[in-house]
Design a protein around this motif. Sequence first.
Motif, PDB file in Angstrom:
ATOM      1  N   GLU A 121       0.837  -1.206   0.000  1.00 20.10           N
ATOM      2  CA  GLU A 121       0.000   0.000   0.000  1.00 20.10           C
ATOM      3  C   GLU A 121       0.879   1.266   0.000  1.00 20.10           C
ATOM      4  O   GLU A 121       0.636   2.212  -0.756  1.00 20.10           O
ATOM      5  CB  GLU A 121      -0.923   0.007   1.228  1.00 20.10           C
ATOM      6  CG  GLU A 121      -1.999   1.079   1.118  1.00 20.10           C
ATOM      7  CD  GLU A 121      -2.738   1.336   2.427  1.00 20.10           C
ATOM      8  OE1 GLU A 121      -3.526   2.285   2.453  1.00 20.10           O
ATOM      9  OE2 GLU A 121      -2.500   0.587   3.410  1.00 20.10           O
ATOM     10  N   ALA A 122       1.935   1.252   0.817  1.00 17.98           N
ATOM     11  CA  ALA A 122       2.836   2.405   0.885  1.00 17.98           C
ATOM     12  C   ALA A 122       3.528   2.624  -0.463  1.00 17.98           C
ATOM     13  O   ALA A 122       3.684   3.763  -0.922  1.00 17.98           O
ATOM     14  CB  ALA A 122       3.871   2.195   1.983  1.00 17.98           C
ATOM     15  N   LEU A 123       3.915   1.531  -1.091  1.00 21.77           N
ATOM     16  CA  LEU A 123       4.571   1.646  -2.400  1.00 21.77           C
ATOM     17  C   LEU A 123       3.620   2.231  -3.442  1.00 21.77           C
ATOM     18  O   LEU A 123       4.008   3.051  -4.257  1.00 21.77           O
ATOM     19  CB  LEU A 123       5.079   0.272  -2.870  1.00 21.77           C
ATOM     20  CG  LEU A 123       6.310  -0.277  -2.145  1.00 21.77           C
ATOM     21  CD1 LEU A 123       6.514  -1.746  -2.508  1.00 21.77           C
ATOM     22  CD2 LEU A 123       7.564   0.527  -2.486  1.00 21.77           C
ATOM     23  N   LYS A 132      14.160   5.093   3.347  1.00 20.81           N
ATOM     24  CA  LYS A 132      13.772   6.229   4.202  1.00 20.81           C
ATOM     25  C   LYS A 132      12.271   6.510   4.050  1.00 20.81           C
ATOM     26  O   LYS A 132      11.557   6.688   5.035  1.00 20.81           O
ATOM     27  CB  LYS A 132      14.598   7.460   3.797  1.00 20.81           C
ATOM     28  CG  LYS A 132      14.344   8.728   4.610  1.00 20.81           C
ATOM     29  CD  LYS A 132      15.395   9.783   4.255  1.00 20.81           C
ATOM     30  CE  LYS A 132      15.164  11.101   4.987  1.00 20.81           C
ATOM     31  NZ  LYS A 132      14.044  11.876   4.441  1.00 20.81           N
ATOM     32  N   TYR A 133      11.814   6.508   2.810  1.00 13.94           N
ATOM     33  CA  TYR A 133      10.392   6.735   2.524  1.00 13.94           C
ATOM     34  C   TYR A 133       9.515   5.733   3.288  1.00 13.94           C
ATOM     35  O   TYR A 133       8.490   6.093   3.883  1.00 13.94           O
ATOM     36  CB  TYR A 133      10.170   6.617   1.005  1.00 13.94           C
ATOM     37  CG  TYR A 133       8.716   6.560   0.565  1.00 13.94           C
ATOM     38  CD1 TYR A 133       7.973   7.728   0.353  1.00 13.94           C
ATOM     39  CD2 TYR A 133       8.074   5.329   0.351  1.00 13.94           C
ATOM     40  CE1 TYR A 133       6.650   7.673  -0.047  1.00 13.94           C
ATOM     41  CE2 TYR A 133       6.752   5.268  -0.057  1.00 13.94           C
ATOM     42  CZ  TYR A 133       6.033   6.442  -0.254  1.00 13.94           C
ATOM     43  OH  TYR A 133       4.714   6.385  -0.648  1.00 13.94           O
ATOM     44  N   LEU A 134       9.950   4.465   3.291  1.00  9.55           N
ATOM     45  CA  LEU A 134       9.151   3.418   3.960  1.00  9.55           C
ATOM     46  C   LEU A 134       9.264   3.505   5.486  1.00  9.55           C
ATOM     47  O   LEU A 134       8.283   3.316   6.194  1.00  9.55           O
ATOM     48  CB  LEU A 134       9.574   2.035   3.455  1.00  9.55           C
ATOM     49  CG  LEU A 134       9.210   1.780   1.983  1.00  9.55           C
ATOM     50  CD1 LEU A 134       9.931   0.558   1.445  1.00  9.55           C
ATOM     51  CD2 LEU A 134       7.703   1.641   1.781  1.00  9.55           C
ATOM     52  N   MET A 135      10.457   3.845   5.982  1.00 12.21           N
ATOM     53  CA  MET A 135      10.635   3.961   7.442  1.00 12.21           C
ATOM     54  C   MET A 135       9.774   5.089   8.013  1.00 12.21           C
ATOM     55  O   MET A 135       9.231   4.970   9.099  1.00 12.21           O
ATOM     56  CB  MET A 135      12.113   4.202   7.782  1.00 12.21           C
ATOM     57  CG  MET A 135      12.922   2.918   7.781  1.00 12.21           C
ATOM     58  SD  MET A 135      14.674   3.216   8.092  1.00 12.21           S
ATOM     59  CE  MET A 135      14.630   3.580   9.850  1.00 12.21           C
ATOM     60  N   GLU A 136       9.660   6.172   7.227  1.00 11.68           N
ATOM     61  CA  GLU A 136       8.810   7.290   7.668  1.00 11.68           C
ATOM     62  C   GLU A 136       7.356   6.851   7.803  1.00 11.68           C
ATOM     63  O   GLU A 136       6.557   7.472   8.494  1.00 11.68           O
ATOM     64  CB  GLU A 136       8.910   8.458   6.667  1.00 11.68           C
ATOM     65  CG  GLU A 136      10.206   9.240   6.813  1.00 11.68           C
ATOM     66  CD  GLU A 136      10.500  10.143   5.614  1.00 11.68           C
ATOM     67  OE1 GLU A 136       9.709  10.133   4.638  1.00 11.68           O
ATOM     68  OE2 GLU A 136      11.538  10.847   5.653  1.00 11.68           O
TER      69      GLU A 136
END
Length: 298
Positions: free
Chosen positions: A236-238, A269-273
């Motif tokens: 979903e995040a992707l 970084k995008y996913l960790m956020e």
Amino acid sequence: MESPILTIRNLKKNYGKIQAVKDVSLEIHKGNVYGILGPNGSGKSTTLGIVLNVVNKTSGEYSWFGGQMQTHEALKKVGAIIERPNFYPYMTAKENLELVCKIKGINYSKVNEKLEIVGLIERKDSKFKTFSLGMKQRLAIASALLNDPEILILDEPTNGLDPQGIHQIRDIIRLIASQGTTILLASHLLDEVEKVCSHVLVLRLGEILYNGTVNGMIAHDGYFELQAADMAKLTEALEHHPDLEKTILTEGKVNAHFKNHTDAAALNKYLMERHIYLNHLVLKKLSLEEQFLTLTNK
């Protein structure tokens, strides 16, 4: 910058209604190994035939060495093998090459030097008819090198050879290139182009699909393979990433393809956020083969 060895501009060749070559342009610079890659019937041999003055073009231009000399003069600085090697069967390798020297006005001293390069010096006194197909092809390369050409043109140099023969020819091509000779080779074998060429022109049905470096072709299109504990959340995040082109789920991992160049650190970084912690992140590069299939299927 030196002028290119060969410049081709908007070359076209029609055989009746069939367009064998459609608008091909190419520049060949000193010291590189160029591959013209494409399936049979893609216009590779026709393009080589035109620049070697054995096939008439329909339209377009080509010039050798910056156009400073007539084609027939320029071709004295070109070595080419575009047909099956044609030597006298009952003459030895050395005698056959000396005959070529005699016809072209080349010093006989070149014969041993070139036989050495192609690994045939031990067989120089054997008759041509005793040679294997691979040895015949190597002798043809030696013959094309006798005039110390600035560029060597090879059409399907490993066609019909066994694995050992193929390996030997490729090694010879690398050796010749390392000594500063520019090489242009036509091939339908991806593997060949990936292993010996620095630049590639991909043709299909006479049209250019790609023209650039081999590394550029492999590098510009890759994808990330990712995995996290919560795969649904990851996917979903992707899907919300502004540059995402598509995601594909395979074997418990998600493959993410992006429109623009995205690096691994930025993606992580995008996913960790978004509180997604990856346990697997690998950048996969498409092989030349996958690239080629992508290009030719479009």
